[in-house]
Design a protein around this motif. Structure first.
Motif, mmCIF file in Angstrom:
data_model
loop_
_atom_site.group_PDB
_atom_site.id
_atom_site.type_symbol
_atom_site.label_atom_id
_atom_site.label_comp_id
_atom_site.label_asym_id
_atom_site.label_seq_id
_atom_site.Cartn_x
_atom_site.Cartn_y
_atom_site.Cartn_z
ATOM 1 N N ILE A 205 -6.323 8.004 17.866
ATOM 2 C CA ILE A 205 -6.023 7.971 16.420
ATOM 3 C C ILE A 205 -7.024 8.853 15.678
ATOM 4 C CG2 ILE A 205 -6.053 6.509 14.344
ATOM 5 C CD1 ILE A 205 -5.064 4.186 16.143
ATOM 6 N N ASN A 206 -8.295 8.632 15.965
ATOM 7 C CA ASN A 206 -9.345 9.376 15.239
ATOM 8 C C ASN A 206 -9.305 10.876 15.535
ATOM 9 O OD1 ASN A 206 -10.235 7.161 13.857
ATOM 10 N ND2 ASN A 206 -11.776 6.609 15.390
ATOM 11 N N ALA A 207 -8.996 11.214 16.787
ATOM 12 C CA ALA A 207 -8.901 12.637 17.137
ATOM 13 C C ALA A 207 -7.764 13.281 16.341
ATOM 14 C CB ALA A 207 -8.652 12.789 18.634
ATOM 15 N N GLY A 208 -6.659 12.569 16.202
ATOM 16 C CA GLY A 208 -5.517 13.082 15.435
ATOM 17 C C GLY A 208 -5.883 13.293 13.972
ATOM 18 N N ILE A 209 -6.560 12.309 13.419
ATOM 19 C CA ILE A 209 -6.958 12.390 12.002
ATOM 20 C C ILE A 209 -7.918 13.579 11.801
ATOM 21 C CG2 ILE A 209 -8.243 11.202 10.156
ATOM 22 C CD1 ILE A 209 -6.998 8.558 11.328
ATOM 23 N N ALA A 210 -8.839 13.736 12.756
ATOM 24 C CA ALA A 210 -9.804 14.841 12.669
ATOM 25 C C ALA A 210 -9.086 16.198 12.698
ATOM 26 C CB ALA A 210 -10.804 14.738 13.815
ATOM 27 N N ARG A 211 -7.947 16.230 13.404
ATOM 28 C CA ARG A 211 -7.182 17.488 13.480
ATOM 29 C C ARG A 211 -6.245 17.667 12.293
ATOM 30 N NH1 ARG A 211 -5.104 16.094 18.050
ATOM 31 N NH2 ARG A 211 -3.042 16.557 17.258
ATOM 32 N N GLY A 212 -6.230 16.714 11.396
ATOM 33 C CA GLY A 212 -5.412 16.848 10.187
ATOM 34 C C GLY A 212 -4.132 16.034 10.179
ATOM 35 N N LYS A 213 -3.953 15.173 11.187
ATOM 36 C CA LYS A 213 -2.756 14.319 11.188
ATOM 37 C C LYS A 213 -2.801 13.377 9.993
ATOM 38 C CE LYS A 213 -0.912 13.874 15.823
ATOM 39 N NZ LYS A 213 -0.529 12.967 16.894
ATOM 40 N N LEU A 214 -1.650 13.180 9.376
ATOM 41 C CA LEU A 214 -1.631 12.347 8.167
ATOM 42 C C LEU A 214 -1.336 10.881 8.465
ATOM 43 C CD1 LEU A 214 0.188 14.814 5.763
ATOM 44 C CD2 LEU A 214 -2.248 14.288 5.890
ATOM 45 N N HIS A 215 -0.828 10.616 9.647
ATOM 46 C CA HIS A 215 -0.534 9.215 9.984
ATOM 47 C C HIS A 215 -0.604 9.028 11.494
ATOM 48 C CE1 HIS A 215 3.604 10.956 10.482
ATOM 49 N NE2 HIS A 215 3.403 10.339 11.630
ATOM 50 N N SER A 216 -0.617 7.783 11.918
ATOM 51 C CA SER A 216 -0.524 7.465 13.348
ATOM 52 C C SER A 216 0.457 6.325 13.530
ATOM 53 C CB SER A 216 -1.883 7.017 13.894
ATOM 54 O OG SER A 216 -2.767 8.093 13.925
ATOM 55 N N ILE A 217 1.288 6.461 14.548
ATOM 56 C CA ILE A 217 2.259 5.403 14.858
ATOM 57 C C ILE A 217 1.931 4.863 16.258
ATOM 58 C CG2 ILE A 217 4.716 4.884 15.266
ATOM 59 C CD1 ILE A 217 4.506 5.796 12.440
ATOM 60 N N ILE A 218 1.738 3.556 16.336
ATOM 61 C CA ILE A 218 1.515 2.904 17.634
ATOM 62 C C ILE A 218 2.714 1.982 17.866
ATOM 63 C CG2 ILE A 218 -0.107 1.531 19.039
ATOM 64 C CD1 ILE A 218 -1.448 3.948 17.602
ATOM 65 N N VAL A 219 3.440 2.191 18.944
ATOM 66 C CA VAL A 219 4.561 1.298 19.266
ATOM 67 C C VAL A 219 4.075 0.298 20.308
ATOM 68 C CG1 VAL A 219 6.894 1.121 20.221
ATOM 69 C CG2 VAL A 219 6.312 3.034 18.721
ATOM 70 N N VAL A 220 4.249 -0.983 20.012
ATOM 71 C CA VAL A 220 3.780 -2.015 20.941
ATOM 72 C C VAL A 220 4.929 -2.958 21.316
ATOM 73 C CG1 VAL A 220 2.815 -3.325 18.994
ATOM 74 C CG2 VAL A 220 2.113 -3.892 21.281
ATOM 75 N N ALA A 221 5.093 -3.167 22.616
ATOM 76 C CA ALA A 221 6.133 -4.079 23.098
ATOM 77 C C ALA A 221 5.691 -5.515 22.850
ATOM 78 C CB ALA A 221 6.374 -3.850 24.585
ATOM 79 N N GLU A 222 6.642 -6.375 22.471
ATOM 80 C CA GLU A 222 6.285 -7.764 22.139
ATOM 81 C C GLU A 222 5.597 -8.498 23.293
ATOM 82 O OE1 GLU A 222 9.709 -10.226 21.295
ATOM 83 O OE2 GLU A 222 10.734 -9.641 23.137
ATOM 84 N N GLY A 223 5.922 -8.094 24.538
ATOM 85 C CA GLY A 223 5.350 -8.779 25.702
ATOM 86 C C GLY A 223 3.939 -8.314 26.025
ATOM 87 N N CYS A 224 3.431 -7.363 25.250
ATOM 88 C CA CYS A 224 2.127 -6.777 25.552
ATOM 89 C C CYS A 224 0.995 -7.534 24.853
ATOM 90 C CB CYS A 224 2.165 -5.320 25.117
ATOM 91 S SG CYS A 224 0.697 -4.434 25.499
ATOM 92 N N CYS A 225 1.102 -7.653 23.548
ATOM 93 C CA CYS A 225 0.081 -8.376 22.783
ATOM 94 C C CYS A 225 0.613 -8.619 21.373
ATOM 95 C CB CYS A 225 -1.206 -7.561 22.712
ATOM 96 S SG CYS A 225 -0.985 -5.977 21.907
ATOM 97 N N SER A 226 -0.140 -9.352 20.584
ATOM 98 C CA SER A 226 0.301 -9.606 19.206
ATOM 99 C C SER A 226 0.024 -8.370 18.350
ATOM 100 C CB SER A 226 -0.442 -10.820 18.651
ATOM 101 O OG SER A 226 -0.527 -10.722 17.243
ATOM 102 N N ALA A 227 1.066 -7.833 17.746
ATOM 103 C CA ALA A 227 0.909 -6.632 16.914
ATOM 104 C C ALA A 227 0.011 -6.919 15.708
ATOM 105 C CB ALA A 227 2.279 -6.152 16.445
ATOM 106 N N ILE A 228 0.090 -8.140 15.197
ATOM 107 C CA ILE A 228 -0.710 -8.511 14.024
ATOM 108 C C ILE A 228 -2.201 -8.440 14.378
ATOM 109 C CG2 ILE A 228 -1.192 -10.367 12.327
ATOM 110 C CD1 ILE A 228 1.712 -9.675 12.021
ATOM 111 N N GLU A 229 -2.541 -9.058 15.517
ATOM 112 C CA GLU A 229 -3.943 -9.044 15.961
ATOM 113 C C GLU A 229 -4.399 -7.623 16.273
ATOM 114 O OE1 GLU A 229 -6.195 -11.400 15.791
ATOM 115 O OE2 GLU A 229 -4.539 -12.467 14.816
#
Ligand code: F6P
Length: 319
Positions: A205-229
């Motif tokens: 995420i930070n490397a992207g921001i440093a390169r000028g990315k305006l956003h980051s999208i993380i897709v998480v499967a429900e069986g992996c972990c709590s997205a809220i946490e």
């Protein structure tokens, strides 16, 4: 006239109606009578059958959900209830049962087949976690629904320069997350099949921001972990504003894509062919673009693997 029955069970999946339609219409060509069982295995236990005609399956190919309704019938785990279901089928002179659904449904079908019922399975689950078929009915539609959400979230994420965590369904499987994350250009995809390193996620995420990315999208499967946490942790570690979206049951509804309607039509046609040739205890599937038949036993005992090549590809491209 020969009689068969069809049911949909477990979580609904877009394209189930197209499969019901294809069963009824293929059977009509062969002079076979089709009964619809209401609410999955529940309707088998409690004898809730309807007559399905060529007309009654008109105007449903484009509809999500299932006209037969569905349920998760815990009672069916009891062998006495399964015996009751077999007796109902015998009483009505029904020669075979088509079961449309995911792993739980196919497992229920397999257990019935062990009692002597002629069962044929059709894989339908947005999770796409069914062994013996490259794709299950409903998966393509669900992935496209997620993709539409990712596209929308990108707009607001860019405007606010935020990180977004998007939680998708899939139970214990990361298939929806992988396909939608790759197609949606997510920075990271977290799936239950593979361990993840939170520091690496934040580093990307930070490397992207440093390169000028305006956003980051993380897709998480429900069986992996709590997205809220996960969102809380990522916000703390990256020091960037983070939001979480849980897509939930929006992924199960909606009009099926062309791919799902075609898949449903092909698999249901194969299922009717299996019936005509008396090839029972099988599931119609699709492998390398070809319609196949695999034993229900191998489906129930198998495990669907995640495509590691696709996962690596997503990592490489999301630099
Ligand atoms: O199996 C399909 C699925 O949508 C899973 O992705 C999800 O975990 C589950 O069903 C949700 O089930 P329910 O609608 O019974 O809460």
């Amino acid at each position: 006239m020969k009689r068969v029955a069809v049911l949909t069970s477990g979580g609904d999946a877009p394209g189930m109606n197209a499969a019901i339609r294809a069963i009824v219409r293929n059977c009509a060509h062969k002079g076979i009578t089709v009964f619809g069982v209401k609410r999955g295995f529940y309707g088998l236990i409690y004898h809730d059958f309807i007559n399905l005609t060529v007309n009654s399956v008109g105007d449903i190919i484009h509809r999500g959900g299932t006209i037969l309704r569905t349920s998760r019938t815990r009672e069916f785990r009891d062998v006495n209830m399964r015996m009751r279901a077999k007796e109902a089928l015998d009483y009505f002179g029904i020669k075979a049962l088509f079961v449309i659904g995911g792993n739980g449904t196919l497992c229920g079908g397999y257990e019935l087949s062990k009692l002597g019922v002629n069962v044929i399975g059709i894989p339908a689950s947005i999770d796409n976690d069914i062994p013996g078929t490259d794709e299950a009915i409903g998966f393509d539609t669900a992935v496209n629904t997620v993709l539409d959400a990712i596209n929308r979230i990108r707009d607001t994420a860019t405007s606010h320069e935020r990180i977004f965590i998007i939680e998708v369904m899939g139970r214990e499987s990361g298939q929806i997350a992988l396909a939608s994350g790759l197609a949606g250009g997510a920075e990271s995809i977290l799936v239950p099949e593979l361990p993840y390193d939170l520091e690496d996620v934040v580093k990307r995420i930070n490397a992207g921001i440093a390169r000028g990315k305006l956003h980051s999208i993380i897709v998480v499967a429900e069986g992996c972990c709590s997205a809220i946490e996960l969102g809380k942790q990522i916000e703390k570690m990256s020091r960037h504003e983070t939001r979480v979206t849980v897509l939930g049951h929006t992924q199960r509804g909606g009009t099926p894509t062309a791919a799902d309607r075609i898949l449903a039509s092909r698999l249901a046609t194969k299922a009717v062919e299996l019936f005509i040739s008396g090839d029972y205890g099988k599931m119609a599937g699709i492998q390398d673009g070809k319609v196949t038949a695999v034993s229900l036993q191998s489906v129930v005992e198998g495990k669907k693997e995640l495509n590691r090549e696709l996962y690596e590809l997503a990592r490489v491209l999301s630099i």
